[in-house]
Design a protein around this motif. Structure first.
Motif, PDB file in Angstrom:
ATOM      1  N   ARG A 269      48.312  36.285 -30.885  1.00 28.97           N
ATOM      2  CA  ARG A 269      49.373  37.053 -31.542  1.00 28.97           C
ATOM      3  C   ARG A 269      50.006  38.042 -30.560  1.00 28.97           C
ATOM      4  NH1 ARG A 269      46.636  40.071 -36.232  1.00 28.97           N
ATOM      5  NH2 ARG A 269      45.147  40.442 -34.548  1.00 28.97           N
ATOM      6  N   GLU A 270      51.300  38.117 -30.592  1.00 32.41           N
ATOM      7  CA  GLU A 270      51.999  39.086 -29.757  1.00 32.41           C
ATOM      8  C   GLU A 270      52.165  40.379 -30.532  1.00 32.41           C
ATOM      9  OE1 GLU A 270      56.101  39.592 -27.117  1.00 32.41           O
ATOM     10  OE2 GLU A 270      55.672  37.713 -28.163  1.00 32.41           O
ATOM     11  N   THR A 271      51.627  41.456 -29.988  1.00 31.20           N
ATOM     12  CA  THR A 271      51.723  42.765 -30.628  1.00 31.20           C
ATOM     13  C   THR A 271      52.234  43.790 -29.619  1.00 31.20           C
ATOM     14  OG1 THR A 271      49.464  43.402 -30.039  1.00 31.20           O
ATOM     15  CG2 THR A 271      49.755  42.213 -32.117  1.00 31.20           C
ATOM     16  N   ALA A 272      52.725  44.886 -30.138  1.00 30.86           N
ATOM     17  CA  ALA A 272      53.205  45.963 -29.265  1.00 30.86           C
ATOM     18  C   ALA A 272      52.055  46.534 -28.445  1.00 30.86           C
ATOM     19  CB  ALA A 272      53.854  47.056 -30.105  1.00 30.86           C
ATOM     20  N   ALA A 273      50.872  46.627 -29.068  1.00 30.46           N
ATOM     21  CA  ALA A 273      49.702  47.164 -28.359  1.00 30.46           C
ATOM     22  C   ALA A 273      49.321  46.267 -27.186  1.00 30.46           C
ATOM     23  CB  ALA A 273      48.527  47.299 -29.321  1.00 30.46           C
ATOM     24  N   ALA A 274      49.418  44.948 -27.400  1.00 28.43           N
ATOM     25  CA  ALA A 274      49.097  44.014 -26.320  1.00 28.43           C
ATOM     26  C   ALA A 274      50.112  44.121 -25.194  1.00 28.43           C
ATOM     27  CB  ALA A 274      49.047  42.593 -26.862  1.00 28.43           C
ATOM     28  N   ARG A 275      51.377  44.243 -25.537  1.00 31.03           N
ATOM     29  CA  ARG A 275      52.422  44.405 -24.529  1.00 31.03           C
ATOM     30  C   ARG A 275      52.196  45.680 -23.714  1.00 31.03           C
ATOM     31  NH1 ARG A 275      55.100  40.266 -22.447  1.00 31.03           N
ATOM     32  NH2 ARG A 275      55.886  38.868 -24.051  1.00 31.03           N
ATOM     33  N   LYS A 276      51.814  46.738 -24.391  1.00 33.72           N
ATOM     34  CA  LYS A 276      51.548  48.012 -23.710  1.00 33.72           C
ATOM     35  C   LYS A 276      50.385  47.852 -22.734  1.00 33.72           C
ATOM     36  CE  LYS A 276      50.758  52.920 -24.798  1.00 33.72           C
ATOM     37  NZ  LYS A 276      49.494  53.152 -24.085  1.00 33.72           N
ATOM     38  N   LEU A 277      49.384  47.090 -23.149  1.00 32.69           N
ATOM     39  CA  LEU A 277      48.228  46.845 -22.302  1.00 32.69           C
ATOM     40  C   LEU A 277      48.652  46.132 -21.021  1.00 32.69           C
ATOM     41  CD1 LEU A 277      45.110  47.289 -22.557  1.00 32.69           C
ATOM     42  CD2 LEU A 277      44.966  44.922 -23.317  1.00 32.69           C
ATOM     43  N   ALA A 278      49.545  45.169 -21.157  1.00 33.40           N
ATOM     44  CA  ALA A 278      50.034  44.433 -19.993  1.00 33.40           C
ATOM     45  C   ALA A 278      50.846  45.337 -19.072  1.00 33.40           C
ATOM     46  CB  ALA A 278      50.879  43.255 -20.446  1.00 33.40           C
ATOM     47  N   ASP A 279      51.661  46.197 -19.645  1.00 34.87           N
ATOM     48  CA  ASP A 279      52.501  47.092 -18.840  1.00 34.87           C
ATOM     49  C   ASP A 279      51.668  48.062 -18.019  1.00 34.87           C
ATOM     50  OD1 ASP A 279      54.722  45.862 -19.887  1.00 34.87           O
ATOM     51  OD2 ASP A 279      55.065  47.386 -21.434  1.00 34.87           O
ATOM     52  N   GLU A 280      50.477  48.421 -18.553  1.00 29.98           N
ATOM     53  CA  GLU A 280      49.627  49.383 -17.868  1.00 29.98           C
ATOM     54  C   GLU A 280      48.786  48.750 -16.762  1.00 29.98           C
ATOM     55  OE1 GLU A 280      47.403  50.932 -21.084  1.00 29.98           O
ATOM     56  OE2 GLU A 280      48.974  52.318 -21.763  1.00 29.98           O
ATOM     57  N   GLY A 281      48.700  47.417 -16.746  1.00 26.49           N
ATOM     58  CA  GLY A 281      47.876  46.729 -15.754  1.00 26.49           C
ATOM     59  C   GLY A 281      48.661  46.414 -14.497  1.00 26.49           C
ATOM     60  N   GLU A 282      48.136  46.811 -13.345  1.00 25.73           N
ATOM     61  CA  GLU A 282      48.867  46.660 -12.086  1.00 25.73           C
ATOM     62  C   GLU A 282      49.130  45.198 -11.760  1.00 25.73           C
ATOM     63  OE1 GLU A 282      48.389  47.920  -7.376  1.00 25.73           O
ATOM     64  OE2 GLU A 282      46.995  48.675  -8.883  1.00 25.73           O
ATOM     65  N   TYR A 283      48.163  44.307 -12.073  1.00 26.25           N
ATOM     66  CA  TYR A 283      48.316  42.918 -11.680  1.00 26.25           C
ATOM     67  C   TYR A 283      48.553  41.989 -12.875  1.00 26.25           C
ATOM     68  CZ  TYR A 283      46.046  44.757  -7.515  1.00 26.25           C
ATOM     69  OH  TYR A 283      45.723  45.492  -6.410  1.00 26.25           O
ATOM     70  N   SER A 284      48.654  42.531 -14.065  1.00 29.94           N
ATOM     71  CA  SER A 284      48.512  41.717 -15.271  1.00 29.94           C
ATOM     72  C   SER A 284      49.707  40.832 -15.588  1.00 29.94           C
ATOM     73  CB  SER A 284      48.241  42.631 -16.475  1.00 29.94           C
ATOM     74  OG  SER A 284      47.039  43.319 -16.284  1.00 29.94           O
ATOM     75  N   HIS A 285      49.366  39.623 -15.984  1.00 26.76           N
ATOM     76  CA  HIS A 285      50.306  38.712 -16.633  1.00 26.76           C
ATOM     77  C   HIS A 285      49.750  38.472 -18.028  1.00 26.76           C
ATOM     78  CE1 HIS A 285      52.751  35.234 -17.605  1.00 26.76           C
ATOM     79  NE2 HIS A 285      51.640  34.574 -17.876  1.00 26.76           N
ATOM     80  N   ILE A 286      50.618  38.381 -19.014  1.00 27.37           N
ATOM     81  CA  ILE A 286      50.148  38.197 -20.386  1.00 27.37           C
ATOM     82  C   ILE A 286      50.874  37.030 -21.024  1.00 27.37           C
ATOM     83  CG2 ILE A 286      51.820  39.792 -21.437  1.00 27.37           C
ATOM     84  CD1 ILE A 286      49.447  40.759 -23.235  1.00 27.37           C
ATOM     85  N   SER A 287      50.174  36.274 -21.871  1.00 28.80           N
ATOM     86  CA  SER A 287      50.788  35.173 -22.603  1.00 28.80           C
ATOM     87  C   SER A 287      50.314  35.189 -24.041  1.00 28.80           C
ATOM     88  CB  SER A 287      50.454  33.827 -21.946  1.00 28.80           C
ATOM     89  OG  SER A 287      49.047  33.594 -21.924  1.00 28.80           O
TER      90      SER A 287
END
Length: 453
Positions: free
Chosen positions: A40-58
């Motif tokens: 599930r795509e959530t705002a909290a998950a997106r925020k988590l990705a934005d805070e990660g220096e190397y992160s890619h999220i799907s």
């Protein structure tokens, strides 16, 4: 492998709930390149990705890529049998969970508690005892607190009192608690594990890496627990509420007693416990043993056992209205747990039903005799529970659509002296995100009933 020495490690965290977010934080703090996936795509998950220096999220039905990873960390709700997990493993990734991650790359000494029922009560009891003894202790695991943050910031002298579910244990490889506790093993989560044998094997991983210098405390009254001990490498310490043991925790002359090769040590009277039921006596015996073999004096244990009032959502007294007691046992998420609650009361109007974990309700409905006077059903399993009950001749059954209707109907059916008991015998996932929300809904509707709304 050591993440602290492997800055370039490439990891994928699957599932971004409490444990998944904790795994991301731990991996990133140690310099791993961490990708993330959630259905599930959530705002909290997106925020988590934005805070990660190397992160890619799907997001979506599966991760966008499962190849090229050194490590895949699964949240407890994600089965290792998923096709994309198997693909990642075939490509060379190691598959673990957040509990294993925390153990490998954090600090602390583990006291690990597992079992089908009683885990949260016993884990909380042990934590309270260790704290009362003046030891550094943290509460973690399936109790709703991720292990990774605790292990990241504690020191080597801190005890991590950890509730371990079968979902968490099945992805462990090196996890090695100093003290493990197996309370009981009865059929549960068969939809996930496929068979009772697989479920029991997952539970047994709690002691898989222990040695004779460690302790495994187990229920001698439970046949499956006794059988598991045949392969246990730790020093096995039984507990029993029905027989005197050569070594272990048991009841003698009405007292909780620890026997450890020398004089018996009386902890407190069994009738001094505030928590009701035989199952809670067994939980107290397990906690007393975990305390004793952790080096804690009996008087400290006794004081906690005498004052412990239980946990929210497990046989929680919600008060009395017009002579009727209301009890929240939303944590009764399988038939065996619900039976333990039912046998602790009389004249019951029972609210049951929920998510289908593919278990049998036969023993559950057999426990109704002489105790349950009416059954109020809700959720996906309502037809299956009705069918099982009617086979035994129990027909005083009512179907409702939600908790509000359930509490209202139960209040109509109950008479002064009766107990309205929410003990669903099922998980909550068909109607609620977790059993806590289900219990809170029950409490809210009981309070509305009290206020006359």
């Amino acid at each position: 492998m050591n993440i602290k020495k492997a800055k370039g490690l490439k990891a994928l965290v699957v599932g971004l709930g409490i444990s998944g977010k904790a795994a991301v934080a731990m991996l990133n703090s140690e310099g791993a390149r961490t990708d993330m996936y959630d259905a599930r795509e959530t705002a909290a998950a997106r925020k988590l990705a934005d805070e990660g220096e190397y992160s890619h999220i799907s997001f979506g039905d599966r991760p966008s890529n499962v190849k090229g990873y050194d490590l895949v960390v699964l949240s407890p709700g994600i089965s290792p049998q998923k096709d994309y997990v198997k693909e990642a493993e075939a490509d060379g990734a190691e598959i673990i969970g957040e509990l294993e991650l925390a153990y490998r790359y954090g600090k602390g000494k583990y006291v690990a508690i597992t079992g089908t029922n009683g885990k949260t009560t016993t884990t909380t009891l042990i934590y309270d005892i260790y704290k009362a003894a003046g030891l550094k202790a943290e509460l973690a695991g399936n109790i709703g607190v991720a292990v990774a943050p605790k292990s990241m910031y504690c020191d080597e002298d801190t005890y991590l009192i950890t509730e371990c579910s079968s979902f968490q244990l099945e992805t462990t490889k090196e996890f090695k608690p100093h003290i493990s506790v197996i309370l009981n093993v009865t059929p549960d989560h068969l939809d996930r594990h496929g068979s009772f044998e697989n479920y029991a094997k997952a539970k047994a991983k709690v002691f898989a890496n222990q040695t004779k210098d460690d302790f495994c405390i187990y229920n001698n009254n439970d046949e499956v627990c006794r059988k598991l001990m045949e392969d246990c490498p730790a020093t096995a310490i039984p507990f029993s509420d029905t027989e005197e043991l050569e070594r272990g925790a048991f009841v003698k002359d009405g007292n909780i007693v620890i026997r450890d090769g020398s004089a018996d040590q009386v902890v407190c009277g069994a009738d001094e416990l505030l928590i009701l039921g035989r199952h809670n006596l067994q939980n107290a015996l397990a906690a007393a043993a975990a305390a004793h073999f952790g080096g804690i004096p009996a008087d400290v244990t006794a004081e906690v056992l005498r004052t412990f009032k239980g946990i929210k959502h497990r046989m929680q007294d919600c008060g009395t209205i017009d002579g009727v007691k209301y009890v929240n046992d939303s944590k009764g998420t399988n038939p065996d747990a619900a039976v333990k609650a039912i046998t602790s009361y009389k004249n019951i109007v029972l609210i049951a039903g929920g998510y289908d974990k593919k278990g049998s309700f036969d023993e559950f409905v057999k426990s109704f005799e002489g105790r349950v006077k009416a059954l109020v059903l809700m959720g996906v399993t309502a037809p299956a529970i009705r069918e099982a009950a009617e086979k035994t001749g129990f027909t005083n059954i009512y179907d409702v659509n939600n908790m509000r209707e359930a509490v209202k109907k139960s209040a109509e059916l109950a008479q002064p002296g009766d107990t309205v008991l929410l003990s669903p015998a099922c998980a909550s996932w068909d109607m609620y995100k977790n059993f806590e929300l289900r219990g809170d809904d029950f409490i809210r509707n009981v309070e509305e009933l009290r206020s006359g709304k």
